[in-house]
Write an enzyme that holds these catalytic residues in place. Structure first.
Site, PDB file in Angstrom:
ATOM      1  N   SER A 104       5.907  -5.280  -1.203  1.00 20.11           N
ATOM      2  CA  SER A 104       5.839  -3.891  -1.635  1.00 20.11           C
ATOM      3  C   SER A 104       6.169  -2.948  -0.478  1.00 20.11           C
ATOM      4  O   SER A 104       7.310  -2.877  -0.051  1.00 20.11           O
ATOM      5  CB  SER A 104       4.458  -3.614  -2.235  1.00 20.11           C
ATOM      6  N   ALA A 105       5.188  -2.214   0.061  1.00 20.07           N
ATOM      7  CA  ALA A 105       5.467  -1.319   1.188  1.00 20.07           C
ATOM      8  C   ALA A 105       6.030  -2.090   2.379  1.00 20.07           C
ATOM      9  O   ALA A 105       6.889  -1.585   3.108  1.00 20.07           O
ATOM     10  CB  ALA A 105       4.195  -0.572   1.595  1.00 20.07           C
TER      11      ALA A 105
ATOM     12  N   GLU B 212       8.884  -7.053 -10.955  1.00 20.77           N
ATOM     13  CA  GLU B 212       7.669  -7.757 -10.560  1.00 20.77           C
ATOM     14  C   GLU B 212       7.902  -9.271 -10.597  1.00 20.77           C
ATOM     15  O   GLU B 212       8.495  -9.808 -11.536  1.00 20.77           O
ATOM     16  CB  GLU B 212       6.517  -7.395 -11.497  1.00 20.77           C
TER      17      GLU B 212
ATOM     18  N   GLY C  21       0.858  -1.170   0.000  1.00 14.79           N
ATOM     19  CA  GLY C  21       0.000   0.000   0.000  1.00 14.79           C
ATOM     20  C   GLY C  21       0.893   1.219   0.000  1.00 14.79           C
ATOM     21  O   GLY C  21       1.867   1.278  -0.743  1.00 14.79           O
TER      22      GLY C  21
ATOM     23  N   HIS D 197       8.826  -3.182  -7.284  1.00 13.47           N
ATOM     24  CA  HIS D 197       8.171  -2.829  -8.550  1.00 13.47           C
ATOM     25  C   HIS D 197       9.150  -2.134  -9.503  1.00 13.47           C
ATOM     26  O   HIS D 197       8.748  -1.235 -10.260  1.00 13.47           O
ATOM     27  CB  HIS D 197       6.964  -1.919  -8.323  1.00 13.47           C
TER      28      HIS D 197
END
Length: 230
Positions: free
Chosen positions: A116-117, A188, A86, A153
Site C-alpha cells: 500500500s503506502a 486488491e 498507512g 487498492h
C-alpha cells in the site's frame, strides 16, 4: 544489480483472511532467510504496527527500524526492508526527516518490499496514492525503485454507485494530463514483482494506464518487463 522489489496492493485480504495470507508464498520466495527491517512510519502507533506484522509474518526475522538508534544508518546497510501501509504522506515525511529516504536511495542492493503506502514509496513519486496529504512531506519525489507509478487498492467504476466524485480511472487520467509515467492500478490481492530485469504481475488482475492510450487489462502472470526497460 539492484535488489529485487515486491510491491503489494494490500496487506489485508478480503473476506477476513489472515494478513498477507494471499502473498505468503511470494513473500517467502522474495525475502528468504534475510533479516528484514520493517518501516512502520505510515501509521501513528509504530510498536503496535510492528507487532501486528511480526505475528502475521512469523517466523520471518522482522525487526523494527524505528527502534534503532540511527535508523538511517541501519537502512543504508540493510539486506532487506519491508515498508508497511498507512498514510503515504506521513510515511514520506518521516523517512525524509529521519534520513532514511536518502539512505535507501544509496542502498540499491537492498531487497525492497512494500504494501500500500510502502508500494507508493517505491515509485518515482507518490502522486498516484489514494491518501489525503495530512502532512507536508517536503516534496513528492520518492525512491524510484521501479520506473512506473502504482495505484494500490485500485477500484473499478461501479455503474450502480450514486457517488458523484471522480472514479479512480478518472483520477489517473488527470495524472496523465500532466505526467507521462505509466500507472499500474493494482487491484486488491495483486502485486508487482521485479527480479533483476524482469517485472511480473502476480496475485490478481491489474489495469495499465498510459498517456494517450486506452487502459489495458493485465492478467496474473503477465510479463511487463518492458515497463522497466523502455
Amino acid at each position: 544489480m539492484p535488489g529485487d522489489v515486491l510491491l503489494l496492493s494490500n496487506s489485508r485480504p478480503p473476506g477476513g483472511a489472515e494478513p498477507f495470507a494471499h502473498a505468503r508464498e511470494v513473500l517467502a520466495s522474495h525475502l528468504g532467510d534475510r533479516t528484514v527491517w520493517f518501516l512502520p512510519y505510515a501509521q501513528a502507533d509504530h510498536d503496535a504496527y510492528v507487532a501486528w506484522v511480526a505475528r502475521a509474518l512469523a517466523p520471518l526475522d522482522l525487526r523494527p527500524l524505528h527502534r534503532e538508534p540511527d535508523p538511517a544508518s541501519t537502512a543504508a546497510h540493510a539486506d532487506a526492508v519491508f515498508v508497511g501501509g498507512g498514510n503515504t504522506f506521513r510515511l514520506l515525511h518521516d523517512v525524509r526527516r529521519l534520513g532514511i529516504l536518502d539512505a535507501l536511495r544509496g542502498n540499491d542492493a537492498c531487497r525492497y518490499t512494500g504494501s500500500s503506502a510502502g508500494t507508493n514509496l517505491a515509485c518515482p513519486t507518490v502522486k498516484t496514492t489514494n491518501d489525503m496529504p495530512i502532512v507536508d512531506p517536503g516534496g513528492l519525489d520518492a525512491l524510484g525503485r521501479v520506473p512506473v507509478q502504482v495505484n494500490p487498492h485500485y477500484l473499478d467504476p461501479d455503474p450502480a454507485s450514486t457517488h458523484q466524485g471522480e472514479t479512480r480511472e478518472e483520477r489517473i487520467r488527470e495524472f496523465h494530463e500532466l505526467n507521462t509515467v505509466p500507472v499500474v492500478g493494482l487491484r486488491e490481492g495483486a502485486w508487482l514483482h521485479r527480479t533483476g530485469d524482469a517485472l511480473t504481475l502476480g496475485g490478481n488482475t491489474a489495469r495499465l494506464f498510459r498517456r494517450g492510450q486506452e487502459p489495458t487489462e493485465l492478467a496474473p502472470g503477465t510479463d511487463v518487463s518492458w515497463l522497466i526497460s523502455s
